[in-house]
Design a protein around this motif. Structure first.
Motif, mmCIF file in Angstrom:
data_model
loop_
_atom_site.group_PDB
_atom_site.id
_atom_site.type_symbol
_atom_site.label_atom_id
_atom_site.label_comp_id
_atom_site.label_asym_id
_atom_site.label_seq_id
_atom_site.Cartn_x
_atom_site.Cartn_y
_atom_site.Cartn_z
ATOM 1 N N ILE A 80 0.882 -1.060 0.005
ATOM 2 C CA ILE A 80 -0.023 -0.163 0.031
ATOM 3 C C ILE A 80 0.989 1.223 0.018
ATOM 4 C CG2 ILE A 80 -1.498 1.442 1.079
ATOM 5 C CD1 ILE A 80 -2.736 -1.313 2.475
ATOM 6 N N VAL A 81 0.644 2.000 -0.983
ATOM 7 C CA VAL A 81 1.512 3.356 -1.090
ATOM 8 C C VAL A 81 0.629 4.621 -1.004
ATOM 9 C CG1 VAL A 81 3.165 4.774 -2.370
ATOM 10 C CG2 VAL A 81 3.088 2.004 -2.665
ATOM 11 N N ASN A 82 1.006 5.168 0.089
ATOM 12 C CA ASN A 82 0.285 6.585 0.271
ATOM 13 C C ASN A 82 1.147 7.738 -0.071
ATOM 14 O OD1 ASN A 82 -2.227 5.240 1.075
ATOM 15 N ND2 ASN A 82 -1.456 5.363 3.349
ATOM 16 N N VAL A 83 0.506 8.574 -1.146
ATOM 17 C CA VAL A 83 1.468 9.592 -1.776
ATOM 18 C C VAL A 83 1.050 10.923 -0.812
ATOM 19 C CG1 VAL A 83 2.129 10.934 -3.567
ATOM 20 C CG2 VAL A 83 1.594 8.487 -3.937
ATOM 21 N N THR A 84 1.849 11.453 -0.002
ATOM 22 C CA THR A 84 1.595 12.325 0.755
ATOM 23 C C THR A 84 2.360 13.843 0.145
ATOM 24 O OG1 THR A 84 3.613 12.027 2.518
ATOM 25 C CG2 THR A 84 1.224 11.139 2.776
ATOM 26 N N SER A 85 3.364 14.316 0.709
ATOM 27 C CA SER A 85 4.078 15.553 0.160
ATOM 28 C C SER A 85 4.915 15.956 1.277
ATOM 29 C CB SER A 85 2.990 16.601 -0.017
ATOM 30 O OG SER A 85 3.918 17.770 -0.248
ATOM 31 N N GLY A 86 5.917 16.350 0.932
ATOM 32 C CA GLY A 86 6.743 17.294 1.815
ATOM 33 C C GLY A 86 6.156 18.067 2.584
ATOM 34 N N LEU A 87 5.117 18.818 2.204
ATOM 35 C CA LEU A 87 4.215 19.669 3.081
ATOM 36 C C LEU A 87 3.671 18.875 4.190
ATOM 37 C CD1 LEU A 87 2.842 21.793 0.075
ATOM 38 C CD2 LEU A 87 4.666 22.362 1.525
ATOM 39 N N THR B 280 -4.490 17.973 4.724
ATOM 40 C CA THR B 280 -4.972 16.691 4.482
ATOM 41 C C THR B 280 -3.861 15.652 4.306
ATOM 42 O OG1 THR B 280 -4.948 17.149 2.019
ATOM 43 C CG2 THR B 280 -6.731 17.223 3.290
ATOM 44 N N LYS B 281 -2.689 16.062 3.830
ATOM 45 C CA LYS B 281 -1.227 15.405 3.693
ATOM 46 C C LYS B 281 -0.669 15.271 4.918
ATOM 47 C CE LYS B 281 -1.529 15.075 -0.709
ATOM 48 N NZ LYS B 281 -1.793 13.547 -1.554
ATOM 49 N N ALA B 282 -0.766 16.192 5.947
ATOM 50 C CA ALA B 282 -0.273 15.739 7.170
ATOM 51 C C ALA B 282 -1.336 14.695 7.980
ATOM 52 C CB ALA B 282 -0.293 16.868 8.050
ATOM 53 N N GLY B 283 -2.498 14.767 7.615
ATOM 54 C CA GLY B 283 -3.284 13.804 8.187
ATOM 55 C C GLY B 283 -2.885 12.410 7.666
ATOM 56 N N LEU B 284 -2.719 12.221 6.159
ATOM 57 C CA LEU B 284 -2.416 10.890 5.769
ATOM 58 C C LEU B 284 -1.179 10.568 6.248
ATOM 59 C CD1 LEU B 284 -3.616 8.935 3.551
ATOM 60 C CD2 LEU B 284 -2.376 10.237 1.862
ATOM 61 N N ARG B 285 -0.170 11.411 6.569
ATOM 62 C CA ARG B 285 0.933 10.873 6.902
ATOM 63 C C ARG B 285 0.834 10.119 8.110
ATOM 64 N NH1 ARG B 285 6.447 11.321 6.799
ATOM 65 N NH2 ARG B 285 7.609 11.816 8.816
ATOM 66 N N PHE C 189 -1.792 8.901 9.445
ATOM 67 C CA PHE C 189 -2.684 7.494 9.162
ATOM 68 C C PHE C 189 -1.723 6.489 8.677
ATOM 69 C CE2 PHE C 189 -5.182 4.756 6.383
ATOM 70 C CZ PHE C 189 -6.143 4.302 7.112
ATOM 71 N N THR C 190 -0.990 6.941 7.720
ATOM 72 C CA THR C 190 -0.288 5.853 7.062
ATOM 73 C C THR C 190 1.006 5.149 8.074
ATOM 74 O OG1 THR C 190 -0.102 7.082 5.272
ATOM 75 C CG2 THR C 190 1.652 5.467 5.379
ATOM 76 N N GLN C 191 1.375 6.124 9.253
ATOM 77 C CA GLN C 191 2.353 5.744 10.277
ATOM 78 C C GLN C 191 1.521 4.792 10.982
ATOM 79 O OE1 GLN C 191 3.462 9.345 11.956
ATOM 80 N NE2 GLN C 191 5.191 9.610 10.466
ATOM 81 N N VAL C 192 0.335 4.866 11.325
ATOM 82 C CA VAL C 192 -0.399 3.892 12.250
ATOM 83 C C VAL C 192 -0.796 2.572 11.544
ATOM 84 C CG1 VAL C 192 -2.402 3.637 13.720
ATOM 85 C CG2 VAL C 192 -1.252 6.042 13.931
ATOM 86 N N LEU C 193 -1.215 2.893 10.318
ATOM 87 C CA LEU C 193 -1.489 1.798 9.488
ATOM 88 C C LEU C 193 -0.187 0.623 9.452
ATOM 89 C CD1 LEU C 193 -3.611 0.384 7.434
ATOM 90 C CD2 LEU C 193 -2.432 1.466 5.586
ATOM 91 N N ARG C 194 0.867 1.449 9.025
ATOM 92 C CA ARG C 194 2.056 0.488 9.125
ATOM 93 C C ARG C 194 2.229 -0.171 10.425
ATOM 94 N NH1 ARG C 194 5.621 4.217 8.573
ATOM 95 N NH2 ARG C 194 5.368 4.456 6.153
ATOM 96 N N HIS C 195 2.154 0.624 11.537
ATOM 97 C CA HIS C 195 2.291 -0.391 12.856
ATOM 98 C C HIS C 195 1.421 -1.348 13.074
ATOM 99 C CE1 HIS C 195 3.332 -0.582 16.900
ATOM 100 N NE2 HIS C 195 1.811 -0.837 17.179
ATOM 101 N N GLN C 196 -0.007 -1.227 12.749
ATOM 102 C CA GLN C 196 -0.858 -2.266 12.862
ATOM 103 C C GLN C 196 -0.625 -3.254 11.903
ATOM 104 O OE1 GLN C 196 -5.140 -0.748 13.015
ATOM 105 N NE2 GLN C 196 -4.402 0.665 14.791
ATOM 106 N N ALA D 156 5.223 7.750 0.372
ATOM 107 C CA ALA D 156 5.844 8.677 -0.785
ATOM 108 C C ALA D 156 5.721 10.065 -0.393
ATOM 109 C CB ALA D 156 5.615 8.219 -2.056
ATOM 110 N N LEU D 157 6.924 10.801 -0.398
ATOM 111 C CA LEU D 157 6.791 12.350 -0.202
ATOM 112 C C LEU D 157 7.490 13.073 -1.079
ATOM 113 C CD1 LEU D 157 7.439 10.877 2.956
ATOM 114 C CD2 LEU D 157 6.859 13.020 3.874
ATOM 115 N N PRO D 158 6.601 13.464 -2.329
ATOM 116 C CA PRO D 158 7.285 14.039 -3.350
ATOM 117 C C PRO D 158 7.562 15.506 -2.820
ATOM 118 C CG PRO D 158 5.244 13.054 -3.965
ATOM 119 C CD PRO D 158 5.439 13.121 -2.576
ATOM 120 N N PRO D 159 8.449 16.176 -3.844
ATOM 121 C CA PRO D 159 8.492 17.734 -3.765
ATOM 122 C C PRO D 159 7.705 18.334 -4.429
ATOM 123 C CG PRO D 159 10.324 16.834 -5.303
ATOM 124 C CD PRO D 159 9.397 15.631 -4.655
#
Length: 239
Positions: free
Chosen positions: A129-136, A150-155, A157-164, A175-178
């Motif tokens: 599962i790849v969640n594309v967030t942002s440097g922002l 929204t990107k901070a929220g997805l970041r 969520f992704t961290q907790v999903l990975r842990h679970q 993935a954190l693009p510029p």
């Protein structure tokens, strides 16, 4: 992960970063489905050999449509890439309808799709599962309050999903693009990375099982943020 023979879904996969990710997954032997809203770009994607599904992921109905279209498909790779900017001037034009669409597309839609596809993905020999967030997601800029939120929220969520999912065979990658050369960044005056190069970094992250893929200039932002979060915020708020 060996991509050859895998089945992938790339949201927002008819344009920009998503289209380049879809192309590069297909080049590596994956069967790729994409979704989008523009009829012309969907037709082009079909001509290029993708399963192209019309779905507006800024709504629950659009998410449900996408899930229904892929019912029974043994999905191995889910790339949550679709996104939009949302209002920028909270004092002059705080468009709440556009805000709600941006929140749903950027944050709710990945959650809806993960919830729908996760049970079947857990049965696959390996999955990503790849969640594309942002440097922002690390530090916001004044011109993108809703997008940054929204990107901070997805970041998070992704961290907790990975842990679970740590005891499963699913790798969860953020993935954190510029700033990338896409239609969404046409008015952005800063130096931009090509969508092709950004997508290449995302695909490598899938292949190598990276938990976080800091791409291009976000590597510098990460270093600054780890050294001094306050400094990173001061720099980025004016970016």
């Amino acid at each position: 992960m060996r991509i050859n023979g895998k089945t992938a879904l790339v949201t927002g996969g008819t344009d920009g970063i998503g289209l380049e990710v879809a192309k590069q997954l297909k080049e590596r032997g994956a069967i790729v489905a994409v979704c989008g809203r523009d009829a012309g770009r969907l037709a082009s994607a079909r001509d290029a050999g993708f399963q192209a599904i019309e779905a507006d992921l800024s709504t629950k109905a659009g998410c449900d449509r996408l899930v229904e279209e892929l019912s029974g498909v043994p999905l191995d790779i889910l790339v949550n890439n679709a996104g939009m900017g949302g209002p920028s001037d909270l004092l002059g034009d705080f468009d709440l309808e556009r805000t709600d669409k941006a929140i749903f597309l950027n944050l709710n839609a990945p959650m809806h799709l993960i919830a729908a596809f996760l049970p079947a993905m857990r049965e696959r020999p390996e999955a990503a599962i790849v969640n594309v967030t942002s440097g922002l997601a690390l530090a916001p800029r004044a011109g993108g309050p809703v997008y940054c939120a929204t990107k901070a929220g997805l970041r998070s969520f992704t961290q907790v999903l990975r842990h679970q999912l740590r005891s499963t065979r699913i790798i969860v990658t953020e993935a954190l693009p510029p700033v990338v050369e896409t239609r969404m960044t046409e008015q952005n005056p800063h130096k931009k990375m090509s969508a092709r190069d950004c997508a290449a970094a995302i695909v490598v992250a899938i292949e190598t099982g990276q938990e976080q893929a800091f791409i291009g200039a976000t590597k510098i932002l990460r270093a600054v943020s780890e050294l001094s979060p306050a400094l990173a915020r001061r720099i980025m708020i004016r970016y």
